[in-house]
Structure formats: structure tokens, C-alpha cells
Design an enzyme around this catalytic site. Structure first.
Site, PDB file in Angstrom:
ATOM      1  N   THR A 107      -0.038   2.759  -6.505  1.00 43.86           N
ATOM      2  CA  THR A 107       0.901   3.678  -5.301  1.00 43.86           C
ATOM      3  C   THR A 107       0.279   4.758  -5.498  1.00 43.86           C
ATOM      4  O   THR A 107      -0.985   4.993  -5.894  1.00 43.86           O
ATOM      5  CB  THR A 107       2.017   3.283  -5.292  1.00 43.86           C
ATOM      6  N   SER A 139       1.064  -1.108   0.053  1.00 40.76           N
ATOM      7  CA  SER A 139       0.096   0.378   0.324  1.00 40.76           C
ATOM      8  C   SER A 139       1.049   1.252  -0.409  1.00 40.76           C
ATOM      9  O   SER A 139       1.903   1.449   0.529  1.00 40.76           O
ATOM     10  CB  SER A 139      -0.962  -0.017   0.719  1.00 40.76           C
ATOM     11  N   CYS A 140       0.399   2.252  -0.775  1.00 41.78           N
ATOM     12  CA  CYS A 140       0.949   3.623  -0.863  1.00 41.78           C
ATOM     13  C   CYS A 140       2.586   3.426  -1.414  1.00 41.78           C
ATOM     14  O   CYS A 140       2.468   2.231  -2.559  1.00 41.78           O
ATOM     15  CB  CYS A 140       1.175   4.366   0.386  1.00 41.78           C
ATOM     16  N   THR A 141       3.222   3.502  -0.713  1.00 44.84           N
ATOM     17  CA  THR A 141       4.992   3.584  -1.561  1.00 44.84           C
ATOM     18  C   THR A 141       5.701   2.151  -1.256  1.00 44.84           C
ATOM     19  O   THR A 141       6.505   2.198  -1.273  1.00 44.84           O
ATOM     20  CB  THR A 141       6.034   4.564  -1.303  1.00 44.84           C
TER      21      THR A 141
END
Length: 244
Positions: free
Chosen positions: A135, A115-117
Site C-alpha cells: 500500500t 491501490s494505495c489504501t
């Protein structure tokens, strides 16, 4: 004070199929990205949830969130059902020991999730080459450095890789994994148990909803962090020999 007893939902025995879940908690990690799967999966019976790092010394999450890992890289089961990471500090993207751990467990995991970066981190470990992924909106242009193909969407699933961009993405990944492993009914109940029905104050939670002016301002405010990440990802891409 003794440790509290584990909190588990009272579910049928069939729902308690043993499951090994490994979630990375490196120094500088962002708790917002892992709390969804840590909660939604961790309260299911039969789930062995590991907060993994090199050692079990306290690490500091961002912003100011002291956390103690439960399992070292060496002690983490060799075969995990779910390997998951959220955003971490940039140093971790070039840490050989961490990347080796992720690459090894990810090569056999039933699901690899970021998740995210954290999605880019999985890519830095060589786990997203040739996969569709997403991302955070400030970093989607960096996916080619790890050989990934950007696909828009809150959650992007390609074979056994699943990635997300928004802060809610951890929950959304967890619900999808619960659906895959336990079925539709369990996924529905997990969503209800979490009362997951987001109602944001303003409908500006994506660049498309926010419009060009607000999006440009948000990107400008994140530019300092993004520039540093770009420098790291260029080196990651060179190491992976991925086309940028």
C-alpha cells in the site's frame, strides 16, 4: 445534452470477451487511484465497467472531484471479473454495508485489486488475510492489522490479489490484468495507448530513492492522517482478530 457515445478501441472480436469490472467510488475516494483501470480497461470492447456505491447519488472525490456512480451495490453483478478500490475516506473502512459488498463480490472475483489504501480497505473486508500485499509507503505498517504480509514493490501480486502503493499503481495494476486476461500483446498496446512512460521531474518517488531526510519530512507531514488511520485500523484488526 445527451450522454456521449462510449469510446472503445477498434480491436478484434476475440479481444471483446465480456468482462465485468466493479470499481468503488465512495464519498471521499481519490480519483487518482482509479483513473488507470477505469481508462485502460474501460476503453476495451466487451468491458462492462461499473462505478459502484450504495446508490447513484453524486459523491465527492478528493480533492474536489464530483462523481456519479453508475451501479448500486444491489445492482452490481454478483460475479465480477475484477473488483477494485483506491483510497477512500476513513469512515468507509468501518461501514458494514460496504465491507459486506466487497467481501461478497471479492469472494468470487477473478481478481481483487487495491491501490494505495484501497489495499487496506480490501483487507478490512477480510480479503487479504494471509496474502502478500503493499500500500502507500506511509501506511505499509498497517497491513498486519488486516492479516496481510507486506512485500515491497510498486505492484505486489499474490494468487488473485494484486495491490499497489504509488499514484501510478492503478495503471500498473490495469496493465497486468490486461496481460492476464488478454495476453502480452494487448498489454503492450494498452501501455502504448496510454503512452505510459513516466519520467518524473526528480527521481525521489520512493523512500529508497528519496533518502532518509526527505522521507522523514514527508512522513511527518502525513502524520496527522496516518494517526487517524492507525486508530481505525486497530479497530478493524480487532474485528478481524488479526495479529497486529
Amino acid at each position: 445534452m445527451s450522454d456521449p457515445a462510449p469510446v472503445r478501441l477498434d480491436l478484434p472480436e476475440a479481444a471483446g470477451t465480456p468482462l465485468q469490472v466493479a470499481i468503488l467510488v465512495a464519498p471521499g475516494y481519490w480519483p487518482v487511484d482509479i483513473i488507470g483501470p477505469q481508462t485502460a480497461l474501460g476503453i476495451l470492447p466487451g468491458v462492462n465497467l461499473h462505478l459502484v456505491w450504495k446508490n447513484t447519488d453524486e459523491v465527492m472525490g478528493v480533492p474536489t472531484f464530483p462523481t456519479r456512480p453508475t451501479t448500486t451495490f444491489d445492482d452490481c453483478p454478483e460475479d465480477v471479473d475484477i473488483l477494485y478500490a483506491g483510497a477512500v475516506s476513513l469512515e468507509v473502512f468501518e461501514d458494514a454495508e460496504t465491507l459486506e459488498f466487497l467481501a461478497d463480490r471479492g469472494s468470487r472475483a477473478r481478481w481483487v485489486a487495491g491501490s494505495c489504501t484501497g489495499a487496506l480497505l480490501m483487507g478490512a473486508a477480510g480479503l487479504l488475510r494471509g496474502y502478500r500485499a503493499t500500500t502507500n509507503f506511509t501506511a505499509v505498517h498497517l497491513l498486519p492489522y488486516v492479516g496481510a504480509i507486506h512485500q515491497p514493490g510498486n505492484v505486489v501480486e499474490d494468487r488473485n490479489r494484486i495491490t499497489a502503493g504509488p499514484a501510478t499503481g492503478g495503471f500498473e495494476i490495469a496493465f497486468r490484468l490486461i496481460q492476464d486476461i488478454y495476453g502480452d500483446d494487448m498489454a503492450r498496446e494498452a501501455i502504448l495507448q496510454a503512452e505510459y512512460a513516466p519520467e518524473p521531474l526528480f527521481q525521489v518517488g520512493t523512500p529508497e530513492l528519496a533518502g532518509p531526510e526527505l522521507t522523514a519530512r514527508a512522513l511527518a507531514r502525513a502524520q496527522g492522517m496516518t494517526t487517524l488511520m492507525e486508530e481505525v485500523m486497530k479497530r478493524v484488526g480487532a474485528r478481524l482478530d488479526a495479529p497486529a
